[in-house]
Write a protein that holds these residues in place. Structure first.
Motif, short mmCIF file in Angstrom:
data_model
loop_
_atom_site.label_atom_id
_atom_site.label_comp_id
_atom_site.label_asym_id
_atom_site.label_seq_id
_atom_site.Cartn_x
_atom_site.Cartn_y
_atom_site.Cartn_z
N GLY A 155 7.60 6.18 10.33
CA GLY A 155 6.43 7.00 10.66
C GLY A 155 5.13 6.36 10.24
N PHE A 156 4.06 6.73 10.94
CA PHE A 156 2.74 6.22 10.59
C PHE A 156 2.22 6.93 9.37
CE2 PHE A 156 3.11 5.39 15.19
CZ PHE A 156 3.11 4.02 15.10
N SER A 157 1.13 6.44 8.89
CA SER A 157 0.51 6.87 7.65
C SER A 157 1.28 6.27 6.47
CB SER A 157 0.40 8.38 7.52
OG SER A 157 -0.61 8.67 6.56
N TRP A 158 0.82 6.56 5.29
CA TRP A 158 1.36 5.99 4.06
C TRP A 158 0.71 6.69 2.88
CZ3 TRP A 158 -2.86 3.00 1.99
CH2 TRP A 158 -3.83 2.59 2.93
N GLY A 159 1.17 6.35 1.68
CA GLY A 159 0.54 6.91 0.48
C GLY A 159 1.14 8.23 0.04
N GLY A 160 2.14 8.74 0.77
CA GLY A 160 2.80 9.98 0.36
C GLY A 160 3.86 9.68 -0.69
N TYR A 161 4.48 10.75 -1.21
CA TYR A 161 5.50 10.57 -2.24
C TYR A 161 6.78 9.98 -1.69
CZ TYR A 161 7.34 15.03 -0.48
OH TYR A 161 7.83 16.03 0.33
N GLU A 162 6.92 9.99 -0.34
CA GLU A 162 8.17 9.52 0.28
C GLU A 162 7.95 8.14 0.91
OE1 GLU A 162 5.85 11.06 1.67
OE2 GLU A 162 5.86 10.71 3.81
N SER A 163 8.99 7.32 0.89
CA SER A 163 8.85 5.96 1.43
C SER A 163 8.88 5.97 2.95
CB SER A 163 9.98 5.07 0.90
OG SER A 163 9.78 4.84 -0.47
N LEU A 164 8.10 5.07 3.53
CA LEU A 164 8.00 4.96 4.99
C LEU A 164 8.11 3.50 5.41
CD1 LEU A 164 4.95 7.33 5.77
CD2 LEU A 164 7.36 7.80 6.23
N PRO A 174 8.84 -11.38 12.88
CA PRO A 174 8.31 -10.01 13.00
C PRO A 174 7.99 -9.39 11.63
CG PRO A 174 10.64 -10.06 13.54
CD PRO A 174 10.24 -11.48 13.32
N LEU A 175 6.91 -8.61 11.66
CA LEU A 175 6.37 -8.02 10.43
C LEU A 175 6.89 -6.59 10.27
CD1 LEU A 175 4.14 -8.14 8.13
CD2 LEU A 175 2.51 -7.44 9.87
N VAL A 176 7.22 -6.26 9.03
CA VAL A 176 7.62 -4.89 8.69
C VAL A 176 6.68 -4.41 7.59
CG1 VAL A 176 9.48 -3.46 7.72
CG2 VAL A 176 10.05 -5.38 9.23
N ARG A 177 6.20 -3.17 7.70
CA ARG A 177 5.34 -2.64 6.63
C ARG A 177 6.06 -1.49 5.92
NH1 ARG A 177 -0.29 0.35 7.69
NH2 ARG A 177 1.14 2.09 8.00
N LEU A 178 6.03 -1.56 4.60
CA LEU A 178 6.66 -0.51 3.79
C LEU A 178 5.60 0.24 3.00
CD1 LEU A 178 9.69 -2.44 2.20
CD2 LEU A 178 9.68 -1.04 4.28
N SER A 179 5.73 1.55 2.95
CA SER A 179 4.96 2.35 2.00
C SER A 179 5.98 2.85 0.99
CB SER A 179 4.28 3.52 2.71
OG SER A 179 3.66 4.34 1.74
N ILE A 180 5.88 2.33 -0.23
CA ILE A 180 6.89 2.66 -1.23
C ILE A 180 6.49 3.95 -1.94
CG2 ILE A 180 8.03 1.88 -3.34
CD1 ILE A 180 8.84 0.27 -0.87
N GLY A 181 7.42 4.89 -1.92
CA GLY A 181 7.16 6.21 -2.50
C GLY A 181 7.60 6.29 -3.95
N LEU A 182 7.94 7.49 -4.35
CA LEU A 182 8.23 7.75 -5.77
C LEU A 182 9.74 7.83 -6.05
CD1 LEU A 182 5.46 10.46 -6.37
CD2 LEU A 182 5.31 7.98 -6.64
N GLU A 183 10.55 7.41 -5.08
CA GLU A 183 12.00 7.40 -5.32
C GLU A 183 12.34 6.35 -6.38
OE1 GLU A 183 10.46 6.68 -2.43
OE2 GLU A 183 11.23 7.91 -0.79
N ASP A 184 13.59 6.35 -6.83
CA ASP A 184 14.04 5.28 -7.72
C ASP A 184 14.15 4.00 -6.89
OD1 ASP A 184 15.70 3.46 -9.21
OD2 ASP A 184 16.21 5.17 -10.49
#
Ligand SMILES: Cc1ncc(COP(=O)(O)O)c(C=O)c1O
Length: 418
Positions: A366-375, A393-403
């Motif tokens: 999903g788009f957006s980032w910065g939430g508590y869940e990883s995307l 190819p490029l992959v973007r991760l938004s790392i959340g608060l999971e372990d």
């Protein structure tokens, strides 16, 4: 909306406690984590003397119509008021509390304006600061809708845009023309993570009488106080780390005293209003930004380091890692890292990248980032001033608060599918 409260009468915790509060200077010297907790909680917004106490959070003041006591009251408020109830579109204490708290976070700021989204904030600033015939220098790594506005409406209104290399540094001087009015920066770029030399670019801009504006969504003022680095206007998509819970959209502009009146006047003309309910959500997110950001940053680096050691990964794009080309400037200027970064899949094609992403279960697509869940999202950089030549190819991760151990296990499943 949200000018700095120069006339604040201390910040007594409740209206009933008649103790001298800290001065504005004391407040300016508070550390960022304290400001996040205290910001915007002015006693007149959290209590009522007739009730004899106050609440912790500024209540949600929903309003379109504001009622006046009488005709004299109506005449006295006038059109020029702010931080005074006038009409719903001009805000209520819930809105001002958020704007105030964001202003507090930026040393050197005069005030903050709020918009329904980050894109709306960017567009409003560009409209406010540029006129037909003007020239804009836009960083080539900018968020795609920012580019779309420059190439679309802004071009139609007679503003020309030149895209520049994010790593231009002092070379920006050569791109400034007599028509240049604004240099727009985004650092790190939110898809490709180049770190810009903001102090150098803002110094050159000031010498040449050109304004600067920064999309500071990645770092927030907690990690990068933009105005202290010479920027005139700083923008954030509050949708991301400030909100932090993926349930509300908003954007902000925070500016120096010199630029503030132009932004405020344009905001009043454009008429974009934000919902007090969303402001309450943003305020709730803001209070925990410091602890969340530390965790996002730490988890992100654990995952980035693990990825860097994987044979399927060609490159990790994370300025917090020592091998990153932007690391030196990042360590000089930033107080930490957020949890958004990228990596490239060695020798994979688009179908391989899709298999990798589809195999992940903890990372939402999903788009957006910065939430508590990883995307996770695929990245396809658009460039015109520079080339994006990476064949992988490029992959973007938004790392959340999971372990992070669970995130790593999830990514392992992705590599197995690849
Ligand atoms: C760097 C950056 N700036 C601005 C925006 C726009 O923010 P919003 O989605 O709140 O309009 C985004 C959204 O993804 C972004 O990544």
């Amino acid at each position: 909306m949200g000018r700095r409260p120069r006339d604040a009468q201390g910040d007594r915790r409740g209206l009933t406690r008649q103790v001298a509060g800290p001065t504005d200077k004391d407040k300016d010297e508070r550390r960022p984590a304290t400001k996040l907790v205290q910001g915007g909680r002015r006693p007149e917004w959290t209590g009522d003397p007739r009730l004899g106490g106050s609440v912790v959070n500024p209540p949600v003041w929903r309003a379109s119509t504001i009622l006046y006591d009488n005709m004299a009251d109506l005449a006295a408020r006038g059109h020029a008021t702010h931080d005074k109830l006038y009409y719903g579109r001009r805000g209520t204490p819930t809105v001002w509390a958020l704007a105030d708290a964001l202003t507090d976070m930026e040393p050197g700021a005069e005030g903050t304006l709020l918009y329904p989204s980050g894109v709306a904030a960017n567009s409003a600033a560009l409209l406010a600061l540029l006129a037909p015939g003007d020239h804009l220098l836009m960083v080539d790594s900018a968020y795609e809708p920012t580019r779309a506005f420059c190439d679309g409406l802004l071009a139609r209104y007679g503003v020309t845009t030149t895209y520049y290399d994010p790593l231009v540094g002092a070379g920006i001087a050569e791109l400034i023309t007599p028509q240049t009015r604004l240099i727009f920066l985004e650092s790190p770029g939110s898809l490709t993570f180049e770190v810009q030399d903001v102090p150098t670019i803002t110094r050159v801009a000031r010498e040449r009488g050109v304004l600067t504006m920064l999309d500071n969504t990645w770092a927030t003022p907690l990690l990068f106080p933009a105005l202290a680095h010479g920027v005139d206007v700083t923008m954030m998509s509050l949708t991301k780390y400030v909100g932090g819970h993926s349930d509300a959209m908003m954007g902000s502009l925070t500016a120096t005293k010199a630029v503030w009146p132009r932004l405020r006047s344009a905001a009043y003309q454009l008429g974009q209003a934000v919902s007090p309910d969303d402001c309450a959500l943003m305020l709730r997110g803001l209070r925990t930004l410091d602890v969340r950001m530390q965790r996002h940053g730490k988890n992100g680096l654990v995952v980035a380091d693990w990825l860097a050691a994987r044979p399927e990964v060609a490159r990790v794009l994370h300025p917090g890692r020592e091998d990153d080309p932007g690391h030196q400037i990042w360590s000089r200027d930033f107080g930490g890292t957020s949890g958004l970064f990228g990596f490239t899949l060695k020798g994979a094609d688009d179908a391989g990248r899709a298999r990798f992403i589809d195999a992940l279960s903890l990372f939402g697509i999903g788009f957006s980032w910065g939430g508590y869940e990883s995307l996770v999202v695929p990245g396809n950089p658009i460039r015109t001033a520079t080339a994006w030549n990476d064949p992988d190819p490029l992959v973007r991760l938004s790392i959340g608060l999971e372990d992070p151990a669970d995130l790593i296990a999830d990514l392992e499943r992705g590599f197995a599918a690849l």
